[in-house]
Design a protein around this motif. Structure first.
Motif, PDB file in Angstrom:
ATOM      1  N   GLN A  93      20.287  61.709 106.611  1.00  0.00           N
ATOM      2  CA  GLN A  93      19.290  60.678 106.321  1.00  0.00           C
ATOM      3  C   GLN A  93      18.544  60.947 105.022  1.00  0.00           C
ATOM      4  O   GLN A  93      17.870  60.072 104.488  1.00  0.00           O
ATOM      5  N   ALA A  94      18.642  62.184 104.529  1.00  0.00           N
ATOM      6  CA  ALA A  94      18.017  62.558 103.252  1.00  0.00           C
ATOM      7  C   ALA A  94      18.687  63.834 102.751  1.00  0.00           C
ATOM      8  O   ALA A  94      19.225  64.624 103.537  1.00  0.00           O
ATOM      9  N   VAL A  95      18.656  64.030 101.434  1.00  0.00           N
ATOM     10  CA  VAL A  95      19.242  65.221 100.821  1.00  0.00           C
ATOM     11  C   VAL A  95      18.196  65.921  99.980  1.00  0.00           C
ATOM     12  O   VAL A  95      17.532  65.296  99.149  1.00  0.00           O
ATOM     13  N   ILE A  96      18.031  67.220 100.208  1.00  0.00           N
ATOM     14  CA  ILE A  96      17.192  68.058  99.348  1.00  0.00           C
ATOM     15  C   ILE A  96      18.101  68.646  98.276  1.00  0.00           C
ATOM     16  O   ILE A  96      19.025  69.399  98.584  1.00  0.00           O
ATOM     17  N   LEU A  97      17.866  68.285  97.021  1.00  0.00           N
ATOM     18  CA  LEU A  97      18.738  68.685  95.916  1.00  0.00           C
ATOM     19  C   LEU A  97      18.107  69.835  95.141  1.00  0.00           C
ATOM     20  O   LEU A  97      17.052  69.686  94.527  1.00  0.00           O
ATOM     21  N   ILE A  98      18.771  70.995  95.180  1.00  0.00           N
ATOM     22  CA  ILE A  98      18.269  72.196  94.518  1.00  0.00           C
ATOM     23  C   ILE A  98      19.254  72.600  93.429  1.00  0.00           C
ATOM     24  O   ILE A  98      20.422  72.870  93.706  1.00  0.00           O
ATOM     25  N   SER A  99      18.793  72.625  92.187  1.00  0.00           N
ATOM     26  CA  SER A  99      19.664  72.997  91.071  1.00  0.00           C
ATOM     27  C   SER A  99      18.845  73.737  90.031  1.00  0.00           C
ATOM     28  O   SER A  99      17.642  73.513  89.894  1.00  0.00           O
ATOM     29  N   ASP A 100      19.506  74.631  89.282  1.00  0.00           N
ATOM     30  CA  ASP A 100      18.800  75.331  88.201  1.00  0.00           C
ATOM     31  C   ASP A 100      18.902  74.557  86.891  1.00  0.00           C
ATOM     32  O   ASP A 100      18.544  75.067  85.843  1.00  0.00           O
ATOM     33  N   ASN A 101      19.389  73.325  86.949  1.00  0.00           N
ATOM     34  CA  ASN A 101      19.532  72.491  85.757  1.00  0.00           C
ATOM     35  C   ASN A 101      18.682  71.238  85.903  1.00  0.00           C
ATOM     36  O   ASN A 101      19.189  70.182  86.298  1.00  0.00           O
ATOM     37  N   PRO A 102      17.373  71.330  85.627  1.00  0.00           N
ATOM     38  CA  PRO A 102      16.481  70.176  85.826  1.00  0.00           C
ATOM     39  C   PRO A 102      16.854  68.957  84.995  1.00  0.00           C
ATOM     40  O   PRO A 102      16.711  67.826  85.460  1.00  0.00           O
ATOM     41  N   ASP A 103      17.362  69.164  83.768  1.00  0.00           N
ATOM     42  CA  ASP A 103      17.742  68.023  82.933  1.00  0.00           C
ATOM     43  C   ASP A 103      18.863  67.223  83.580  1.00  0.00           C
ATOM     44  O   ASP A 103      18.843  65.993  83.599  1.00  0.00           O
ATOM     45  N   LYS A 104      19.845  67.933  84.126  1.00  0.00           N
ATOM     46  CA  LYS A 104      20.984  67.261  84.745  1.00  0.00           C
ATOM     47  C   LYS A 104      20.560  66.525  86.018  1.00  0.00           C
ATOM     48  O   LYS A 104      21.056  65.432  86.315  1.00  0.00           O
ATOM     49  N   VAL A 105      19.638  67.113  86.765  1.00  0.00           N
ATOM     50  CA  VAL A 105      19.136  66.456  87.974  1.00  0.00           C
ATOM     51  C   VAL A 105      18.432  65.160  87.613  1.00  0.00           C
ATOM     52  O   VAL A 105      18.677  64.103  88.216  1.00  0.00           O
ATOM     53  N   ARG A 106      17.545  65.220  86.628  1.00  0.00           N
ATOM     54  CA  ARG A 106      16.812  64.015  86.231  1.00  0.00           C
ATOM     55  C   ARG A 106      17.741  62.932  85.706  1.00  0.00           C
ATOM     56  O   ARG A 106      17.551  61.741  85.955  1.00  0.00           O
ATOM     57  N   ARG A 107      18.794  63.358  84.960  1.00  0.00           N
ATOM     58  CA  ARG A 107      19.781  62.401  84.466  1.00  0.00           C
ATOM     59  C   ARG A 107      20.522  61.734  85.619  1.00  0.00           C
ATOM     60  O   ARG A 107      20.730  60.525  85.617  1.00  0.00           O
ATOM     61  N   TYR A 108      20.902  62.534  86.581  1.00  0.00           N
ATOM     62  CA  TYR A 108      21.633  61.989  87.730  1.00  0.00           C
ATOM     63  C   TYR A 108      20.769  60.970  88.479  1.00  0.00           C
ATOM     64  O   TYR A 108      21.241  59.890  88.835  1.00  0.00           O
ATOM     65  N   ILE A 109      19.516  61.322  88.704  1.00  0.00           N
ATOM     66  CA  ILE A 109      18.614  60.432  89.439  1.00  0.00           C
ATOM     67  C   ILE A 109      18.428  59.116  88.686  1.00  0.00           C
ATOM     68  O   ILE A 109      18.409  58.031  89.265  1.00  0.00           O
ATOM     69  N   SER A 110      18.307  59.187  87.355  1.00  0.00           N
ATOM     70  CA  SER A 110      18.038  57.973  86.571  1.00  0.00           C
ATOM     71  C   SER A 110      19.276  57.108  86.375  1.00  0.00           C
ATOM     72  O   SER A 110      19.168  55.885  86.235  1.00  0.00           O
ATOM     73  N   GLU A 111      20.467  57.713  86.355  1.00  0.00           N
ATOM     74  CA  GLU A 111      21.677  56.968  86.035  1.00  0.00           C
ATOM     75  C   GLU A 111      22.465  56.500  87.254  1.00  0.00           C
ATOM     76  O   GLU A 111      23.360  55.658  87.120  1.00  0.00           O
ATOM     77  N   ASN A 112      22.177  57.034  88.414  1.00  0.00           N
ATOM     78  CA  ASN A 112      22.961  56.691  89.590  1.00  0.00           C
ATOM     79  C   ASN A 112      22.111  55.971  90.625  1.00  0.00           C
ATOM     80  O   ASN A 112      20.998  56.397  90.930  1.00  0.00           O
ATOM     81  N   SER A 113      22.672  54.914  91.171  1.00  0.00           N
ATOM     82  CA  SER A 113      21.995  54.256  92.285  1.00  0.00           C
ATOM     83  C   SER A 113      22.119  55.168  93.494  1.00  0.00           C
ATOM     84  O   SER A 113      23.192  55.671  93.808  1.00  0.00           O
ATOM     85  N   LYS A 114      21.026  55.388  94.163  1.00  0.00           N
ATOM     86  CA  LYS A 114      21.018  56.353  95.264  1.00  0.00           C
ATOM     87  C   LYS A 114      21.737  55.782  96.483  1.00  0.00           C
ATOM     88  O   LYS A 114      21.569  54.633  96.858  1.00  0.00           O
ATOM     89  N   ASP A 115      22.553  56.602  97.105  1.00  0.00           N
ATOM     90  CA  ASP A 115      23.181  56.236  98.375  1.00  0.00           C
ATOM     91  C   ASP A 115      22.223  56.489  99.528  1.00  0.00           C
ATOM     92  O   ASP A 115      22.454  56.026 100.646  1.00  0.00           O
ATOM     93  N   GLY A 116      21.168  57.239  99.256  1.00  0.00           N
ATOM     94  CA  GLY A 116      20.177  57.561 100.278  1.00  0.00           C
ATOM     95  C   GLY A 116      19.045  58.338  99.650  1.00  0.00           C
ATOM     96  O   GLY A 116      19.084  58.679  98.465  1.00  0.00           O
TER      97      GLY A 116
END
Length: 301
Positions: A93-116
């Motif tokens: 129902q939700a995903v906690i996303l942990i990565s050491d690459n904050p730039d890539k995380v922010r890019r993913y969030i902004s460029e992809n429509s969330k499935d959840g």
């Protein structure tokens, strides 16, 4: 009423009661199952030095709130978050996303429509409404470190910022450089410190080192002898280094609390409650105050 009729009535009543009981029990079971939430913890990379304590915070909160936790760990070669969709498809129902690459995380969030719903960790702001981020106060930590170095070593000190393979260390170094520049103090950024320990150890004069992640702090403490070394974050190894005098001090934040907050936000988004970014405070930990800050350093101290 005849004897046969009475028996028939009693049997019918008993059957009706039994059916009602089964129906109620089935409803209770279904409601009980529905009350259990499912959250996935998606982590890149698998060797993050502080994940053990974050996981404890996640699990403790999950148990208290009846949450089923599924862990997904990947290496950097698959650091495109492509597997996130499959987590939702499998019932998360939700995903906690942990990565050491904050730039890539922010890019993913902004460029992809969330499935959840997604909750990010140490992205220093996801940049998207409804996507809460849990991170340490990187600006506050940088400011306190710069103040400490200025107070203890003077404005003429040369500060060397040590970064390495973790992308998050570059984010820390940018904030540190900004703070030192504002104070008119010299800083030099040294990348890939694993290949330059000799260069570091040969630095002489009024010089201070700041390692920009847990991993860099642990490694630098192994070869920087009799030189002031500060860091960001902490681990058991770093605490021993402080006790032994090999590390001057670190800006620490509670990784256990990061796990707690991440799971709390995951529950909140599942329940359609309002969520916001959470910024956790840092504290300067030195040999002199380690004992009094023991509660802050739990559970790894």
């Amino acid at each position: 009423m005849g004897r046969i009729k009475r028996i028939s009535f009693l049997v019918t009543a008993a059957l009706m009661f039994f059916c009602l009981l089964l129906s109620s029990t089935d409803l209770i079971i279904k409601e009980d199952m529905a009350a259990v939430k499912k959250v996935s913890v998606y982590m890149v990379p698998v060797d993050s030095p502080y994940f053990t304590d974050m996981k404890k915070g996640i699990l403790d909160t999950a148990i208290e709130n009846r949450v089923d936790v599924d862990y997904v760990t990947t290496g950097r070669e698959t650091d495109d978050f492509a597997q996130l969709k499959s987590e939702y498809d499998s019932g998360s129902q939700a995903v906690i996303l942990i990565s050491d690459n904050p730039d890539k995380v922010r890019r993913y969030i902004s460029e992809n429509s969330k499935d959840g719903p997604v909750i990010t960790v140490n992205a220093f702001g996801s940049g998207a409404p409804g996507v809460p981020d849990i991170s340490f106060d990187i600006e506050g930590a940088a400011a306190e470190l710069a103040d400490t170095v200025q107070k203890e070593h003077g404005t003429e000190v040369k500060t060397i910022l040590l970064t390495g393979e973790y992308e998050i260390s570059e984010e820390v170094s940018r904030n540190l450089k900004k703070e030192f520049d504002e104070r008119g103090m010299e800083t030099v950024c040294l990348n890939d410190i694993d290949k330059k320990p000799l260069q570091c150890s040969k630095e002489e004069g009024n010089v201070v080192f700041i390692a920009c992640s847990v991993l860099e702090t642990e490694r630098a403490a192994e070869y920087l002898e009799q030189k002031p070394l500060y860091g960001i974050g902490y681990s058991n190894q770093i605490l021993r280094g402080i006790q032994e005098g090999r590390i001057t001090g670190v800006e620490a934040f509670s990784v256990y609390s990061v796990g707690i907050c991440a799971m709390q936000q995951a529950i909140a988004v599942i329940e359609k409650n309002k969520v916001e970014d959470i910024v956790l405070p840092c504290k300067m930990i030195t040999k002199e105050n380690m004992e009094e800050e023991e509660e802050f350093l739990i559970p790894i101290h």
